[in-house]
Design a protein around this motif. Structure first.
Motif, PDB file in Angstrom:
ATOM      1  N   GLN A 198     -42.828   8.442  -1.544  1.00 36.32           N
ATOM      2  CA  GLN A 198     -43.391   7.302  -2.258  1.00 36.32           C
ATOM      3  C   GLN A 198     -42.431   6.102  -2.239  1.00 36.32           C
ATOM      4  O   GLN A 198     -42.788   4.994  -2.607  1.00 36.32           O
ATOM      5  CB  GLN A 198     -43.710   7.727  -3.707  1.00 36.32           C
ATOM      6  N   MET A 202     -47.881  12.216   2.536  1.00 35.91           N
ATOM      7  CA  MET A 202     -48.585  11.561   1.428  1.00 35.91           C
ATOM      8  C   MET A 202     -47.627  11.380   0.256  1.00 35.91           C
ATOM      9  O   MET A 202     -46.513  11.906   0.270  1.00 35.91           O
ATOM     10  CB  MET A 202     -49.814  12.361   1.015  1.00 35.91           C
ATOM     11  N   HIS A 236     -49.302   9.284  -5.631  1.00 39.20           N
ATOM     12  CA  HIS A 236     -50.465   8.629  -6.238  1.00 39.20           C
ATOM     13  C   HIS A 236     -51.796   9.031  -5.623  1.00 39.20           C
ATOM     14  O   HIS A 236     -52.838   8.578  -6.062  1.00 39.20           O
ATOM     15  CB  HIS A 236     -50.327   7.100  -6.143  1.00 39.20           C
ATOM     16  N   ASN A 237     -51.744   9.850  -4.540  1.00 39.03           N
ATOM     17  CA  ASN A 237     -53.020  10.238  -3.929  1.00 39.03           C
ATOM     18  C   ASN A 237     -53.217  11.747  -3.910  1.00 39.03           C
ATOM     19  O   ASN A 237     -53.960  12.273  -3.091  1.00 39.03           O
ATOM     20  CB  ASN A 237     -53.161   9.645  -2.529  1.00 39.03           C
ATOM     21  N   ARG A 297     -56.555  13.124  -3.588  1.00 34.65           N
ATOM     22  CA  ARG A 297     -57.248  12.999  -2.296  1.00 34.65           C
ATOM     23  C   ARG A 297     -56.732  14.007  -1.286  1.00 34.65           C
ATOM     24  O   ARG A 297     -57.025  13.927  -0.096  1.00 34.65           O
ATOM     25  CB  ARG A 297     -57.104  11.563  -1.770  1.00 34.65           C
ATOM     26  N   LEU A 308     -57.337  14.163   2.915  1.00 32.11           N
ATOM     27  CA  LEU A 308     -56.208  13.794   3.774  1.00 32.11           C
ATOM     28  C   LEU A 308     -55.785  14.974   4.638  1.00 32.11           C
ATOM     29  O   LEU A 308     -55.509  14.836   5.832  1.00 32.11           O
ATOM     30  CB  LEU A 308     -55.013  13.327   2.920  1.00 32.11           C
ATOM     31  N   ASP A 316     -50.229   8.433   4.498  1.00 35.25           N
ATOM     32  CA  ASP A 316     -51.056   7.786   3.484  1.00 35.25           C
ATOM     33  C   ASP A 316     -50.292   7.810   2.168  1.00 35.25           C
ATOM     34  O   ASP A 316     -50.252   8.810   1.457  1.00 35.25           O
ATOM     35  CB  ASP A 316     -52.395   8.522   3.346  1.00 35.25           C
ATOM     36  N   VAL A 317     -49.621   6.696   1.905  1.00 35.39           N
ATOM     37  CA  VAL A 317     -48.859   6.596   0.665  1.00 35.39           C
ATOM     38  C   VAL A 317     -49.513   5.483  -0.153  1.00 35.39           C
ATOM     39  O   VAL A 317     -49.345   4.310   0.131  1.00 35.39           O
ATOM     40  CB  VAL A 317     -47.377   6.293   0.951  1.00 35.39           C
ATOM     41  N   ALA A 318     -50.303   5.893  -1.134  1.00 34.83           N
ATOM     42  CA  ALA A 318     -51.188   4.944  -1.802  1.00 34.83           C
ATOM     43  C   ALA A 318     -50.503   4.191  -2.935  1.00 34.83           C
ATOM     44  O   ALA A 318     -49.457   4.594  -3.434  1.00 34.83           O
ATOM     45  CB  ALA A 318     -52.389   5.710  -2.351  1.00 34.83           C
ATOM     46  N   GLU A 319     -51.136   3.105  -3.311  1.00 36.46           N
ATOM     47  CA  GLU A 319     -50.802   2.412  -4.562  1.00 36.46           C
ATOM     48  C   GLU A 319     -51.293   3.295  -5.703  1.00 36.46           C
ATOM     49  O   GLU A 319     -52.188   4.127  -5.509  1.00 36.46           O
ATOM     50  CB  GLU A 319     -51.582   1.091  -4.636  1.00 36.46           C
ATOM     51  N   GLU A 320     -50.779   3.074  -6.905  1.00 37.05           N
ATOM     52  CA  GLU A 320     -51.208   3.981  -7.963  1.00 37.05           C
ATOM     53  C   GLU A 320     -52.649   3.732  -8.388  1.00 37.05           C
ATOM     54  O   GLU A 320     -53.151   2.612  -8.323  1.00 37.05           O
ATOM     55  CB  GLU A 320     -50.262   3.943  -9.153  1.00 37.05           C
ATOM     56  N   PRO A 321     -53.346   4.798  -8.766  1.00 36.53           N
ATOM     57  CA  PRO A 321     -54.753   4.657  -9.146  1.00 36.53           C
ATOM     58  C   PRO A 321     -54.886   3.895 -10.466  1.00 36.53           C
ATOM     59  O   PRO A 321     -53.936   3.804 -11.235  1.00 36.53           O
ATOM     60  CB  PRO A 321     -55.231   6.096  -9.318  1.00 36.53           C
TER      61      PRO A 321
END
Ligand code: SAM
Ligand code: SF4
Length: 439
Positions: A85, A104, A107-108, A111, A115, A128-133
């Motif tokens: 992250q 990953m 924050h995901n 998912r 993924l 896939d390193v997401a922004e926080e939900p």
């Protein structure tokens, strides 16, 4: 035969609970658990970045997995957790370790099934390193086979900004889980034989602030105290700054919350506490301990301590030693300061050399270990309530359990006592464990 998966967890209990959630997803996808990477079709590393050593171990593991992948090109390798992250780390891993299938972040997690399926089919690493939900996702209940004790996450993220700590950057802001969801999970666990739950969060005392007016850790504890069949409630970690008198009293009133307070002080030097931005003064911490001991006289008190924070002088360090002797912590988790990229303290002046940090850690451990032994010695001859967790790993003829104060106890007994509360008379002690006989 079902395909097999193996998850390796680094770091804290939050990660352990996340790994249980990952295992729940993999079981839904038809996988079963394997004891080692060598037997697995899927290997996941759930990583930590709080200290450099944890990251080094992950990179070492990735090296080992390369050999496995060469032997078995069908092996699926995934990395999740706090390490990826951090900015740029996911891409760097994909470049340096192209045989990794999935990267990953934290924050995901919800998912993961999607993924994972995509990564399994993809030609190259899926990052896939997401922004926080926006809000707290609902997760499946983690898989923890046959346990008497279980983790239950109540809060994710952290809104504090301790200057040494990477957690707020990789775990995002505080998000509480709705109380009915927590209660339902605890009830379901109890239905499966769990007798003790540990409520998890980086700062459990902040629970509820983001949910509703009047909802707090104190109200959560009061609610869970009513769950029938549940014997014990633990929680970790509590932040001294947010530990209100209301919470101390709610814990004192509750029957199930154990008499164990883990309150990380980090340093006994007022200057260091300020530079760490811990948000409390030394006096306030000492006062909290006094309030805890007044309200819960049987309380065990444990803490976390960091040595070698930037600018720490010999005098500052000695204040930490003094504080330990004064407050007599029953157990301390001691760490050498490790600079985390992107945190303010990493660029503070006055970084302490490794040699000095090592020397201070050794001196501190000598003091804190002696205090732990002394604390355990006070139990000699006493009869304590032990929740039997199962057979001792070191000696198959003995059982292992914990006191309400969280001290591990080993004693002779039959394995069918797992899950039961037993009175045990303490006959021998060492620094880490108590030994005794069932009464
Ligand atoms: N949220 C908890 C709190 O505030 O007490 C602690 C979470 S942290 C993952 C667990 C412990 O790791 C901290 O209490 C601290 O002692 C230690 N720690 C965190 N960052 C560190 C760093 N950069 N170097 C050394 N120890 C660190
Ligand atoms: Fe890190 Fe401080 Fe948050 Fe604990 S309270 S997770 S030490 S920033």
């Amino acid at each position: 035969m079902r395909p097999k998966c193996h998850i390796e967890t680094y770091g804290c209990q939050m990660n352990e609970n996340d790994s249980e959630i990952l295992l729940a997803y993999l079981e839904e996808l038809g996988y079963e658990s394997a004891a080692s990477p060598a037997e697995a079709d899927v290997v996941l590393l759930n990583t930590c970045c709080v200290r450099e050593s944890a990251e080094d171990r992950v990179y070492g593991k990735l090296g080992e997995l390369k050999l496995l992948k060469r032997e078995r090109p069908g092996l699926v390798i995934g990395i999740a957790g706090c390490m990826t992250q951090q900015p740029g780390v996911g891409e760097a891993i994909a470049r340096r370790y192209p045989y990794v299938n999935l990267v990953m972040g934290t924050h995901n997690l919800q998912r993961f099934p999607e993924l994972f399926m995509r990564a399994r089919e993809a030609e190259s690493t899926l990052v896939d390193v997401a922004e926080e939900p926006e809000e707290m996702p609902a997760f499946p209940r983690g898989v923890r086979p046959g346990g008497v004790t279980a983790w239950v996450t109540i809060l994710r993220g952290c809104d504090k900004r301790c200057t040494y700590c990477i957690v707020p950057y990789v775990r995002g802001r505080e998000m509480s889980r709705p109380l009915p969801e927590i209660r339902a999970e605890v009830e379901a666990l109890v239905g499966e034989g769990v007798r003790e739950v540990t409520l998890l969060g980086q700062n459990v005392n902040a629970y509820g602030k983001d949910l509703a007016e009047g909802l707090s850790f104190a109200t959560l504890v009061e609610e869970l105290d009513k769950v029938e069949g549940l014997e014990r409630i633990r929680y970790t970690t509590s932040h001294p700054r947010d530990f209100t008198q209301e919470m101390v009293e709610a814990i004192a009133r509750s029957r199930k919350v154990c008499e164990h307070f883990h309150v990380p002080v980090q340093s006994g030097s007022p200057q260091m506490l300020k530079r760490m931005a811990r948000g409390y003064t030394l006096d306030r911490f000492v006062d909290l301990v006094a309030r805890i001991r007044r309200a819960v006289p049987a309380a065990a008190l444990t803490t976390d301590l960091i040595v070698g924070f930037p600018g720490e002088t010999e005098e500052d360090f000695e204040r930490t030693l003094e504080l330990c002797r004064e407050l007599r912590f029953d157990k301390s988790f001691t760490f050498m300061y490790s600079p985390s990229r992107g945190t303010p303290a990493a660029s503070f002046p006055g970084q302490v050399s490794l040699a000095v940090k090592k020397e201070r850690l050794a001196r501190l451990s000598e003091v804190t270990d002696a205090l732990s032994l002394e604390s355990n010695r006070r139990q000699l001859g006493r009869t304590v309530e032990v929740l039997v967790e199962g057979v001792s790993k070191k000696n198959g003829a003995r059982l292992m359990g914990r006191t309400r104060q969280s001290q591990p106890v080993v004693f002779p007994g039959a394995s069918d006592l797992a899950g039961q509360l037993r009175p045990v008379r303490i006959e021998r002690v060492n620094t880490w464990t108590l030994e005794g006989d069932a009464v």
